[in-house]
Write a protein that holds these residues in place. Structure first.
Motif, short mmCIF file in Angstrom:
data_model
loop_
_atom_site.label_atom_id
_atom_site.label_comp_id
_atom_site.label_asym_id
_atom_site.label_seq_id
_atom_site.Cartn_x
_atom_site.Cartn_y
_atom_site.Cartn_z
N VAL A 1 -41.06 -5.97 2.23
CA VAL A 1 -40.02 -6.89 1.81
C VAL A 1 -40.09 -8.12 2.71
O VAL A 1 -39.98 -8.00 3.93
N SER B 1 -38.17 -11.06 3.85
CA SER B 1 -36.78 -11.49 3.88
C SER B 1 -36.68 -13.01 3.83
O SER B 1 -37.48 -13.72 4.42
N GLN C 1 -29.31 -7.39 5.26
CA GLN C 1 -30.47 -6.96 4.46
C GLN C 1 -31.04 -5.67 5.03
O GLN C 1 -31.46 -4.79 4.26
N GLU D 1 -31.73 -2.24 2.97
CA GLU D 1 -33.04 -1.57 2.94
C GLU D 1 -32.95 -0.14 3.48
O GLU D 1 -33.63 0.76 2.98
N THR E 1 -40.67 1.37 4.91
CA THR E 1 -40.43 -0.03 4.53
C THR E 1 -40.74 -0.96 5.70
O THR E 1 -40.35 -0.67 6.84
N LEU F 1 -39.72 -4.56 6.74
CA LEU F 1 -38.84 -5.70 6.49
C LEU F 1 -39.34 -6.85 7.35
O LEU F 1 -39.13 -6.89 8.56
#
Length: 192
Positions: free
Chosen positions: A44, A46, A57, A61, A76, A78
């Protein structure tokens, strides 16, 4: 960081290159290849430009990872290119990230690991080659499932040896070799 937001596709490409060539290619994390190959790594990028927005966020997540089966998303990344470019501020933010994990009652379920372009281990100098083991092209909060970490550690005969091996690997590579690896000048094929 800069005033203009970086292109999210270019950021993701740089992170994938780092994952494929350094993390997986140099085997810095022997557990990464399997989940990456199964497309269970969520990346992801951001658009957060403040720590508060990033923390929000991060909470989203963490909840998504908690609520998603591991065979769909095991971990994940980020990536936050617009905030926490200063390593000391980033390092301080990790306390807030850990507090959020506890607030969401995910302590023992999920954890947050850290990667940063200027990562520096305690008692090391900023240019010490050992820091490369935790350096990434952008600041990254890596969300991990505790159960996946436990399984990976159980399957690896000597998990503490990973750190020593990684340090030896980056020492042999050096700063110039690291840059060449990430820039694609090493002539090595990319991992599957």
């Amino acid at each position: 960081m800069t005033d203009a937001a970086p292109d999210p596709a270019a950021v993701e490409l740089a992170v994938r290159r780092w994952l494929e060539r350094a993390v997986i290619g140099l085997n810095l994390c022997p557990f990464a290849k399997a989940v990456y190959g199964k497309q269970q790594v969520r990346i992801v990028v951001s658009d957060a430009s403040t720590e508060r927005a990033l923390l929000e966020q991060l909470g989203e997540e963490l909840a998504l990872l908690r609520d998603t089966p591991p065979d769909a998303i095991d971990t994940t990344l980020l990536v936050h290119p617009q905030v926490l470019g200063d390593f000391l501020a980033y390092n301080d933010f990790l306390d807030e990230a850990d507090a959020l994990v506890e607030t969401l009652e995910l302590d023992g379920v999920l954890q947050v690991a850290s990667f940063h372009p200027d990562y520096q281990f305690a008692d090391s100098g900023p240019d010490d080659v050992e820091n490369l083991t935790n350096r990434a092209p952008y600041p990254i909060l890596h969300l991990l499932r505790e159960a996946s970490v436990d399984r990976a550690v159980e399957a690896y005969p000597e998990p503490d040896a990973i750190i020593e091996r990684n340090i030896a690997t980056v020492r042999a590579l050096g700063h110039a070799g690291w840059r060449a690896l990430l820039d694609g000048d090493d002539g090595r094929p990319r991992p599957d």
